[in-house]
Design a protein around this motif. Structure first.
Motif, PDB file in Angstrom:
ATOM      1  N   ILE A 215       0.853  -1.181   0.000  1.00  6.02           N
ATOM      2  CA  ILE A 215       0.000   0.000   0.000  1.00  6.02           C
ATOM      3  C   ILE A 215       0.894   1.238   0.000  1.00  6.02           C
ATOM      4  O   ILE A 215       1.909   1.282   0.690  1.00  6.02           O
TER       5      ILE A 215
ATOM      6  N   LEU B 134      -3.015   0.744  -4.482  1.00  3.75           N
ATOM      7  CA  LEU B 134      -3.879   0.996  -3.342  1.00  3.75           C
ATOM      8  C   LEU B 134      -3.191   2.053  -2.489  1.00  3.75           C
ATOM      9  O   LEU B 134      -2.029   1.884  -2.095  1.00  3.75           O
TER      10      LEU B 134
ATOM     11  N   LEU C   9     -12.678   0.525   1.685  1.00  2.00           N
ATOM     12  CA  LEU C   9     -12.076   0.451   0.353  1.00  2.00           C
ATOM     13  C   LEU C   9     -12.964   1.184  -0.640  1.00  2.00           C
ATOM     14  O   LEU C   9     -14.152   0.883  -0.773  1.00  2.00           O
TER      15      LEU C   9
ATOM     16  N   LEU D 212      -8.968   3.661   2.293  1.00  2.00           N
ATOM     17  CA  LEU D 212      -8.088   3.229   1.206  1.00  2.00           C
ATOM     18  C   LEU D 212      -8.777   3.476  -0.135  1.00  2.00           C
ATOM     19  O   LEU D 212      -9.998   3.327  -0.259  1.00  2.00           O
ATOM     20  N   GLU D 213      -7.982   3.810  -1.138  1.00  2.00           N
ATOM     21  CA  GLU D 213      -8.507   4.008  -2.485  1.00  2.00           C
ATOM     22  C   GLU D 213      -7.775   3.108  -3.468  1.00  2.00           C
ATOM     23  O   GLU D 213      -6.541   3.085  -3.492  1.00  2.00           O
ATOM     24  N   LEU D 214      -8.537   2.367  -4.268  1.00  2.00           N
ATOM     25  CA  LEU D 214      -7.964   1.603  -5.370  1.00  2.00           C
ATOM     26  C   LEU D 214      -7.861   2.543  -6.559  1.00  2.00           C
ATOM     27  O   LEU D 214      -8.869   3.094  -7.009  1.00  2.00           O
TER      28      LEU D 214
END
Length: 243
Positions: A104, A150, A204, A166-168
């Motif tokens: 990450i 991520l 997410l 968290l960001e994809l």
């Protein structure tokens, strides 16, 4: 289509047969396909840790594979024995191929130039063996591999305590393709562990076109799945097309 893509496409067709072979069948004609973590042993040897905690010892193989620490893989194997010492099974590896496995990064604002903000669709996401597994769709195309990452994101004021945002993120590098392909990636969650609690909530998020999708997951440290799962066909597009 390259050899890897052909091999994966062939395996995808056979996944329905895999479900029938999930019993303790030691027949040389039976096979299983699972997600596993590679644990190197010595110069070129390795063992495999499934997400349900079972350990496999490859005593035979049809393919050359050079192991590396904490690499996630799809493995096609045949069970040769019951429990032997510290291993749940001795196995023959019929095929093995790496899954994109990443750390990450973050925060997003520090990596804006490289992570991009192109659409990406979360098909499924789950946690196993301290990894976040994400099956996704993306508009693959162009002249270079796309970037999948991520990243940590700012926490909203109204967020639940112990939640990690968290960001994809997807960088298509200017590709205008609208054809969707399926991909698969694993992210190491161990750096998110905290000493004062045994679990955290992961929020997410992913930009799916004009909307943002959110998936909430509970990350319980060092917890194995009751049953290792592979809920989707193995992607035809290999990780050579994204990184």
């Amino acid at each position: 289509m390259n050899r890897t893509a052909l091999r994966i496409a062939f395996v995808s067709i056979l996944l329905s047969a895999v479900a029938c072979n999930k019993k303790e069948d030691h027949s040389l004609g039976a096979f299983h396909i699972d997600i596993a973590t590679v644990i190197p042993t010595g110069e070129s040897g390795y063992r495999l840790l499934l997400d349900n905690g079972k350990q496999l010892w490859p005593v035979a193989t049809d393919v050359y594979y050079l192991p590396s620490d904490d690499q996630r893989v799809f493995v096609n194997y045949t069970v040769l024995s019951g429990r032997q010492g510290n291993y749940d099974h001795y196995v023959k590896v019929n095929d093995i191929w790496n899954v994109l496995t990443k750390k990450i990064i973050g925060p997003a604002t520090e990596h804006a130039d490289s992570i991009g903000n192109d659409p990406i669709i979360i098909n499924d996401a789950w946690i196993g063996n301290d990894y976040l597994n994400i099956d996704f769709l993306f508009n693959y195309g162009g002249v270079r591999p796309h970037a999948i990452n991520l990243v940590t994101a700012p926490k909203p004021a109204a967020s639940v305590p112990d939640t990690i945002e968290l960001e994809l993120r997807h960088n298509a590098f200017g590709s205008t393709s609208q054809r969707l392909y399926e991909g698969f990636v694993c992210f190491d969650l161990k750096p998110l562990q905290r000493a004062d609690t045994d679990s955290v909530i992961l929020a997410l998020k992913a930009r799916e076109g004009e909307e943002t999708k959110r998936v909430d997951l509970v990350y319980r440290y060092n917890q194995m799945l009751v049953e290792a799962r592979l809920t989707t066909p193995i992607p035809v597009v290999s990780s050579n097309e994204y990184y």
